[in-house]
Design an enzyme around this catalytic site. Structure first.
Site, PDB file in Angstrom:
ATOM      1  N   SER A   1     -16.268  75.136  33.981  1.00  0.00           N
ATOM      2  CA  SER A   1     -15.658  74.735  32.723  1.00  0.00           C
ATOM      3  C   SER A   1     -15.483  73.226  32.678  1.00  0.00           C
ATOM      4  O   SER A   1     -15.595  72.558  33.698  1.00  0.00           O
ATOM      5  CB  SER A   1     -14.290  75.399  32.571  1.00  0.00           C
ATOM      6  OG  SER A   1     -13.355  74.744  33.408  1.00  0.00           O
ATOM      7  N   LYS A   2     -15.188  72.725  31.506  1.00  0.00           N
ATOM      8  CA  LYS A   2     -15.030  71.277  31.388  1.00  0.00           C
ATOM      9  C   LYS A   2     -13.871  70.779  32.244  1.00  0.00           C
ATOM     10  O   LYS A   2     -13.884  69.654  32.715  1.00  0.00           O
ATOM     11  CB  LYS A   2     -14.849  70.885  29.923  1.00  0.00           C
ATOM     12  CG  LYS A   2     -13.555  71.365  29.313  1.00  0.00           C
ATOM     13  CD  LYS A   2     -13.395  70.860  27.890  1.00  0.00           C
ATOM     14  CE  LYS A   2     -12.069  71.299  27.324  1.00  0.00           C
ATOM     15  NZ  LYS A   2     -11.901  70.978  25.910  1.00  0.00           N
ATOM     16  N   ARG A   3     -12.912  71.637  32.447  1.00  0.00           N
ATOM     17  CA  ARG A   3     -11.768  71.247  33.286  1.00  0.00           C
ATOM     18  C   ARG A   3     -12.185  71.002  34.730  1.00  0.00           C
ATOM     19  O   ARG A   3     -11.635  70.147  35.409  1.00  0.00           O
ATOM     20  CB  ARG A   3     -10.686  72.338  33.280  1.00  0.00           C
ATOM     21  CG  ARG A   3     -10.075  72.584  31.929  1.00  0.00           C
ATOM     22  CD  ARG A   3      -9.078  71.506  31.540  1.00  0.00           C
ATOM     23  NE  ARG A   3      -8.825  71.549  30.103  1.00  0.00           N
ATOM     24  CZ  ARG A   3      -8.788  70.481  29.309  1.00  0.00           C
ATOM     25  NH1 ARG A   3      -8.961  69.261  29.808  1.00  0.00           N
ATOM     26  NH2 ARG A   3      -8.571  70.608  28.034  1.00  0.00           N
TER      27      ARG A   3
END
Length: 507
Positions: free
Chosen positions: A265-267
């Site tokens: 994920s972007k996180r």
RNA sequence: GCCGCGUUGGUCAAGGGGUUAAGACGCCUCCCUUUCACGGAGGAAUCACGGGUUCGAUUCCCGUACGUGGUACCA
């Protein structure tokens, strides 16, 4: 050619374009090229609550940058326009109504609150997420349980409703996945998914089937996360009477986070310090800016290369490919089933490999803005190209070039003198003073070195003791190309200046 | 919980009944280089587990474990 291959990528424009999304684009693109087919971009914007300003343009930008443009899209309509589902809205209802008429779908008038109540009351530890399915639908407010008059009354009164598929009981749905082989699901565990929302928009489930049919899609590739809803789509193809034209399915493995578990994920990118999106994405609402591969200094051909190797391999030892080669070689049979953890170190290696193969003029053009951003103005593009050629083998990212080459345009602002100070002598000062006086412009590094060696001998100092000091004076640190190559590049005058100012600091 | 899908070194992975189980990234050593890098030569490191089938399983079958995805009027 009969049976023209047609594939599609169907993103929903809600934010940054993820690695996995670009890889799906890539596999579609390569498959289309390989089979001389058509690659369609269809925008899945049926969820109006998730509309994000600029997100569609952004997707086009990413595809353009990556070099994977669609043959048909909202911007380049073919014979199947429109290519935005929001603009196709009127097309879907008739199919929903056909399904209702056939008894394969029904109206449901349950409010969100009622649904919530049902889920709450039926929830047990055994079954933490009760579904709207063959077990529960008889207790809900839908046209299966209401009389025709009641239904008509509700409809006439404008009571909001959705249309749900009526999943059959005790059937097994089979299909062949091009990557995974035979897949089967029991219909009893599949719920009655909403087909048409109360705002009249189709859900993904209806839209994907209708549009793939109408757009004559022959092969449908999507992420593995779609596998569980495949039986709904298969049933829809059957119920609508289109089974013979159903595309061949291929569910692509996921791209996983490098540590721990789960989808990338972007996180994870933010946490681990690498990009996850193709290009940087600025959320128009929060103003949050998320890194992209482009801005991190990746070449598009490298990005494509590293992506294709995440889940596919050619079966040979070749690892570095151009897009043209991939278009020849790609085949679904060689796509892996298992998910792949993303490895940023290897990603950078791919980029380094492609930098070595890239044309120097082109690299110079790409890298120039980075120099100017650091306040180093490039007046001579030819010089920059030479500099690029000189340092490219030590660059993994385009952003490395400033660090590796700025001293070729500007005296370093800090010299790592600690490395030479302890062993500094007045004899060395004398040497550098005399040597730099004799310096003249030349294109021949070997001549420079010979003169340097001779002068060192004259002063009775070992050349080896002078090389590092000279490098530090010119470069600022212990890195960079050969010192005499640097001197031919920056010229005698600049060299003298740097030596003189360093000597001042060493005195 | 239920359902689907998956599982070869730390990572990407080739292979697929009998192999010294490729290769790449990363790591380590050495060579090259009077720097760093590139390049070159080596090295450590792998078939999740348990049962079958078989003369023989990493490979085929069945379980288990683990991972992952889904379980929305999101895609």
């Amino acid at each position: 050619m009969e049976n023209q291959v047609r594939v599609r990528f169907a993103p929903s424009p809600t934010g940054g374009l993820h690695l996995g999304g670009v890889r799906t684009v890539l596999f579609n693109y390569l498959f289309a090229k390989k089979h001389k087919g058509t690659f369609v971009l269809r925008v899945e914007d049926t969820d109006q609550t998730r509309f994000v300003e600029g997100a569609e343009d952004y997707i086009f930008d990413c595809l353009d940058w990556a070099g994977l443009p669609a043959d048909e899209s909202p911007r380049k309509p073919g014979d199947f326009a429109p290519y935005r589902q929001s603009e196709r809205k009127p097309m879907y209802r008739q199919y929903a109504e056909q399904l209702i008429a056939q008894g394969n779908a029904y109206y449901a008038f349950d409010t969100p609150e009622e649904l919530e109540k049902m889920r709450e009351s039926l929830k047990t530890t055994e079954n933490p997420s009760p579904q709207y399915d063959h077990r529960t639908r008889s207790q809900m407010r839908n046209s299966l349980n209401l009389s025709t008059e009641e239904v008509k009354a509700l409809l006439d009164a404008g009571v909001p409703y959705v249309v749900r598929i009526k999943m059959p009981e005790n059937e097994t749905v089979h299909f062949t996945d091009l990557i995974r082989g035979d897949i089967s699901h029991e219909t009893n565990v599949v719920d009655d998914k909403v087909l048409l929302k109360s705002d009249g928009m189709p859900t993904y489930h209806l839209a994907v089937v209708v549009d793939d049919y109408l757009m004559k899609i022959t092969h449908a590739f999507r992420g593995e996360e779609w596998l569980p809803s495949a039986p709904i789509h298969i049933m829809l193809w059957k119920y609508l009477g289109w089974e013979a034209e159903m595309p061949k399915w291929a569910h692509l493995p996921l791209i996983l986070k490098p540590d721990g578990n789960g989808k990338l994920s972007k996180r994870d990118g933010e946490r681990l310090g690498f990009p996850v999106f193709a290009m940087e994405w600025k959320d128009p609402k929060s103003g949050e800016l998320i890194d992209g591969f482009k801005e991190k200094g990746f070449l598009p051909e490298a990005f494509v290369n590293l992506l294709v190797m995440l889940g596919w391999n050619p079966g040979t030892e070749q690892e570095i490919f151009t897009l043209e080669e991939l278009s020849e070689l790609f085949s679904l049979e060689r796509v892996h089933k298992g998910g792949a953890k993303f490895d940023y170190e290897k990603a950078k290696w791919y980029n380094q490999q492609h930098i070595q193969r890239a044309d120097n003029d082109r690299l110079a053009g790409l890298v120039k803005p980075y120099f100017e951003a650091k306040g180093i103005s490039i007046t001579d593009d030819q010089k920059l190209t030479e500099a690029v050629a000189m340092v490219k083998e030590r660059c993994h990212l385009l952003t490395d070039f400033t660090e590796q080459a700025s001293f070729l345009f500007q005296a370093p602002d800090h010299l790592d003198l600690d490395a030479v100070k302890p062993k500094w002598t007045t004899e060395k000062t004398a040497f550098f003073t005399e040597w730099s006086e004799t310096l003249q412009d030349t294109a021949n590094a070997a001549d420079l070195e010979a003169a340097f060696t001779e002068c060192a001998a004259k002063h009775g100092i070992k050349k080896g003791e002078l090389m590092m000091p000279l490098r530090i004076m010119l470069v600022g640190g212990k890195f960079g190309p050969g010192v005499f190559d640097i001197i031919t590049f920056i010229g005698a005058a600049e060299t003298k200046k740097r030596v003189a100012s360093a000597l001042l600091l060493l005195a």
